[in-house]
Design an enzyme around this catalytic site. Structure first.
Site, PDB file in Angstrom:
ATOM      1  N   GLY A  19       0.835  -1.214   0.000  1.00 55.07           N
ATOM      2  CA  GLY A  19       0.000   0.000   0.000  1.00 55.07           C
ATOM      3  C   GLY A  19       0.864   1.257   0.000  1.00 55.07           C
TER       4      GLY A  19
ATOM      5  CB  CYS B 105       3.197   9.874  11.569  1.00 57.69           C
ATOM      6  SG  CYS B 105       1.499  10.344  11.949  1.00 57.69           S
TER       7      CYS B 105
END
Lengths: 340, 295
Positions: free
Chosen positions: B4, B118
């Site tokens: 992905g 993140c």
């Protein structure tokens, strides 16, 4: 049977105006008064929802779970509601407040981000709470786009979806169009949450009622973020004079406003230049006091901060951007002074 | 593992590494764009998933997991059994949390390490930098990403982000109590990922020392994420502040922006870029340690 259901958010949205410093005694006095007046739902949380106590939004004076226990204890007829924003609060917060006896969970997202609320709406329903989807800054997108997001919240199980004018930027036509489209296309109920930056909070709520809105938010004396909310006692008085059955006693709610809430209000509910600018430029209302503080701290103009936040497309929750903008304005001012 | 968005961006970063060679890209969808791009780079591909990898385990040393937490939890013990070291970019939390400039040594001898989130990769270095030179009773971060850069996995599991990041601020950053907030911003053009780090400062800190520690740490992160930068000098505010980690006389605020390298994602998606860049860095450290051990 009333013509709509009123939710008073003095103890949630009003928390912004008091920098989240509500005490247990104040909560008891306000809930007691509103309950007596017949207000059916009373919202209690940090201004930015469950888990909002932070550097970014301001620390609560008293833990909101303690305030909620006091509110549940004080209310005889009224249901106690909470607000929570996924990304700030968590599912654990919902479990805790359900245990405390909260009966209504209002799950809020920016108007384009409904899909982050799926797990929270589903959990609130599982916990047996009535569940509201709360689409903030709803002036920023078209009624059609808003409907798509409202349908998502409905599909997750929301019993009601709110059109939330967080910036107080909607005209009466804006409010009317959004509520009408949602009413025509949703099975669930529809609500309106208005702010008073353009002095239209009561008018927009009444316009929404003309379109069949099921739930309306108010705050006693208008105590709330930005230029304040739809003042509960004024809404009730205006509607009763219009022949609308509110289920709330106008005199009792006026007494609560005058004798319990107004003495706490740091400044009379005046729409000053900053408050008006928020509505005019469509900037999130909760930024107001943070911008005033940052203006003082960095020696820049709060008006410039608010307009720049509008230009950058800041959304609800981005209070940290105020510091960012203020630091940049301070630097620009220093540079232009140096080059002059 | 995983073809992905994250897996594909990671592939481009790994291709640039002189310490690692990318020998296979594993997906489950034969029509995936990621697998096509891997083939175009001359990399062996399969759409037969982790079972293919386990059969061929002897051909590889390290697996980077960019699938889902569920897949990783299922396969992590099998990777270990097969002698594969795992760098996990999902929220599966099988192994310890690692941030390259803070605790990369954790990664060296573990069969499995987790890359947190993140926001964690962007903010934990700052908290650790402050914690190196002052006590941090409470750290709070606000991570704002472009709506377009947050995939369905993140959106449905936003609590994973806040909880995992909060814990990393404590366990890796060294704050007594951590809190993370995540905001999605739909503005067009998309905004560059931004992070604000607030650290409460206990008595006895030195402003200059704290500021220097932060600035030095930012430079270290820039070595693998060139678009990672402070938007201004650290801002110091006088309190006192009553924080969940205790009262503090002052706080420091670091305003950060993360612009991505645009290997596969557009530059605004610094949030995705910092994950893949950090994972590459961790993979390189594991490889270096293995080479040293075998020489």
């Amino acid at each position: 049977m009333t013509d709509f259901r009123l939710t008073d958010s003095t103890l949630r949205d009003g928390s912004h105006a008091l920098a989240h410093q509500f005490t247990e005694d104040q909560v008891r006095a306000i809930v007691g008064g509103l309950d007596l007046a017949g207000v059916p739902v009373i919202e209690v949380s940090h201004g930015d929802g469950l888990g909002g106590s932070s550097f970014n939004y301001g620390f609560s004076h008293t833990d909101e779970k303690l305030l909620l226990k006091a509110a549940v204890d004080e209310a005889n007829r009224a249901k106690i509601a909470v607000l929570m924003l996924p990304g700030i609060g968590t599912k654990e917060d919902l479990r805790e407040v359900a245990d405390i006896g909260v009966q209504v969970a209002r799950i809020a997202t920016h108007c384009t981000e409904a899909d982050i609320s799926e797990q929270h709406i589903a959990l609130a329903k599982d916990l047996g709470m009535e569940t509201v989807g709360f689409l903030m800054m709803a002036h920023m997108i078209s009624p059609e786009e808003l409907l798509d997001q409202a349908k998502l919240m409905e599909s997750y199980g929301a019993d009601c979806v709110y059109v939330v004018d967080s910036a107080g930027a909607m005209t009466m036509d804006d409010a009317r169009e959004r509520v009408a489209l949602l009413k025509a296309n949703l099975e669930s109920q529809v609500g309106i949450h208005a702010h008073n930056n353009l002095s239209l909070a009561v008018a927009n709520s009444i316009a929404a009622l003309d379109e069949g809105v099921d739930q309306i938010d108010g705050c006693t004396t208008g105590l709330g973020a930005g230029a304040g909310n739809c003042p509960t006692e004024i809404l009730v008085a205006a509607l009763e004079r219009s022949g609308v059955h509110t289920g709330v006693d106008p005199f009792t709610v006026m007494d609560v406003a005058e004798e319990v809430v107004r003495p706490l209000q740091p400044h009379q509910g005046v729409i000053d230049r900053d408050g008006l600018l928020l509505g005019y430029a469509g900037v999130y209302g909760s930024f107001l006091l943070h911008a005033k503080r940052a203006a003082e701290r960095f020696g820049v103009d709060s008006k410039d901060i608010l307009l720049e936040l509008g230009r950058r497309g800041a959304v609800g929750g981005q209070e940290d951007m105020i510091i960012d903008v203020a630091v940049e304005l301070e630097r620009q001012a220093a540079e232009s002074q140096a080059s002059a | 593992m995983g073809s992905g968005n994250i897996g594909t961006d990671l592939m481009y970063k790994l291709l640039k590494s002189d310490k690692l060679s990318v020998d296979a890209m594993i997906g489950i969808d034969p029509a995936s764009d990621g697998l096509a791009r891997a083939r175009a780079e001359g990399i062996e591909t399969t759409h037969e998933g982790a079972d293919w990898l386990l059969e061929r385990a002897d051909d590889f040393d390290i697996v980077f997991e960019a699938t889902t937490a569920g897949v990783h939890r299922h396969y992590a013990p099998k990777y270990e059994q097969a002698g594969l070291r795992a760098v996990d970019l999902t929220p599966a939390k099988v192994g310890p949390n690692v941030v390259p400039v803070v605790n990369i040594e954790e990664a060296i001898n573990r069969p499995n390490v987790n890359m947190i989130t993140c926001g964690g990769q962007a903010t934990v270095p700052i908290v650790a930098a402050v914690n190196d030179v002052a006590a941090v009773p409470y750290a709070e971060i606000v991570s704002t990403v472009a709506s377009k850069s947050a995939g369905p996995g993140t959106r449905q599991n936003i609590d994973e982000f806040t909880k995992t990041t909060s814990r990393a601020l404590e366990e890796v950053g060294g704050a007594t109590v951590g809190k993370a907030i995540m905001i999605l911003n739909p503005a067009e053009p998309p905004i560059i990922m931004r992070n604000t780090v607030f650290c409460a400062l206990a008595e006895g800190f030195d402003e200059e020392v704290v500021a220097k520690s932060i600035i030095d740490k930012v430079e270290q992160v820039q070595e693998y994420v060139p678009g990672y930068r402070l938007k201004s000098d650290p801002v110091f505010d006088q309190g006192p502040y009553e924080t969940p980690g205790g009262s503090a006389p002052a706080r420091v605020i670091a305003l950060l922006e993360v612009e991505g390298a645009a290997d596969y994602f557009p530059p605004y998606a610094g949030n995705l870029d910092i994950m893949t860049a950090a994972a590459t860095k961790v993979g390189e450290a594991i490889a270096a340690a293995q080479t040293e051990a075998s020489s």
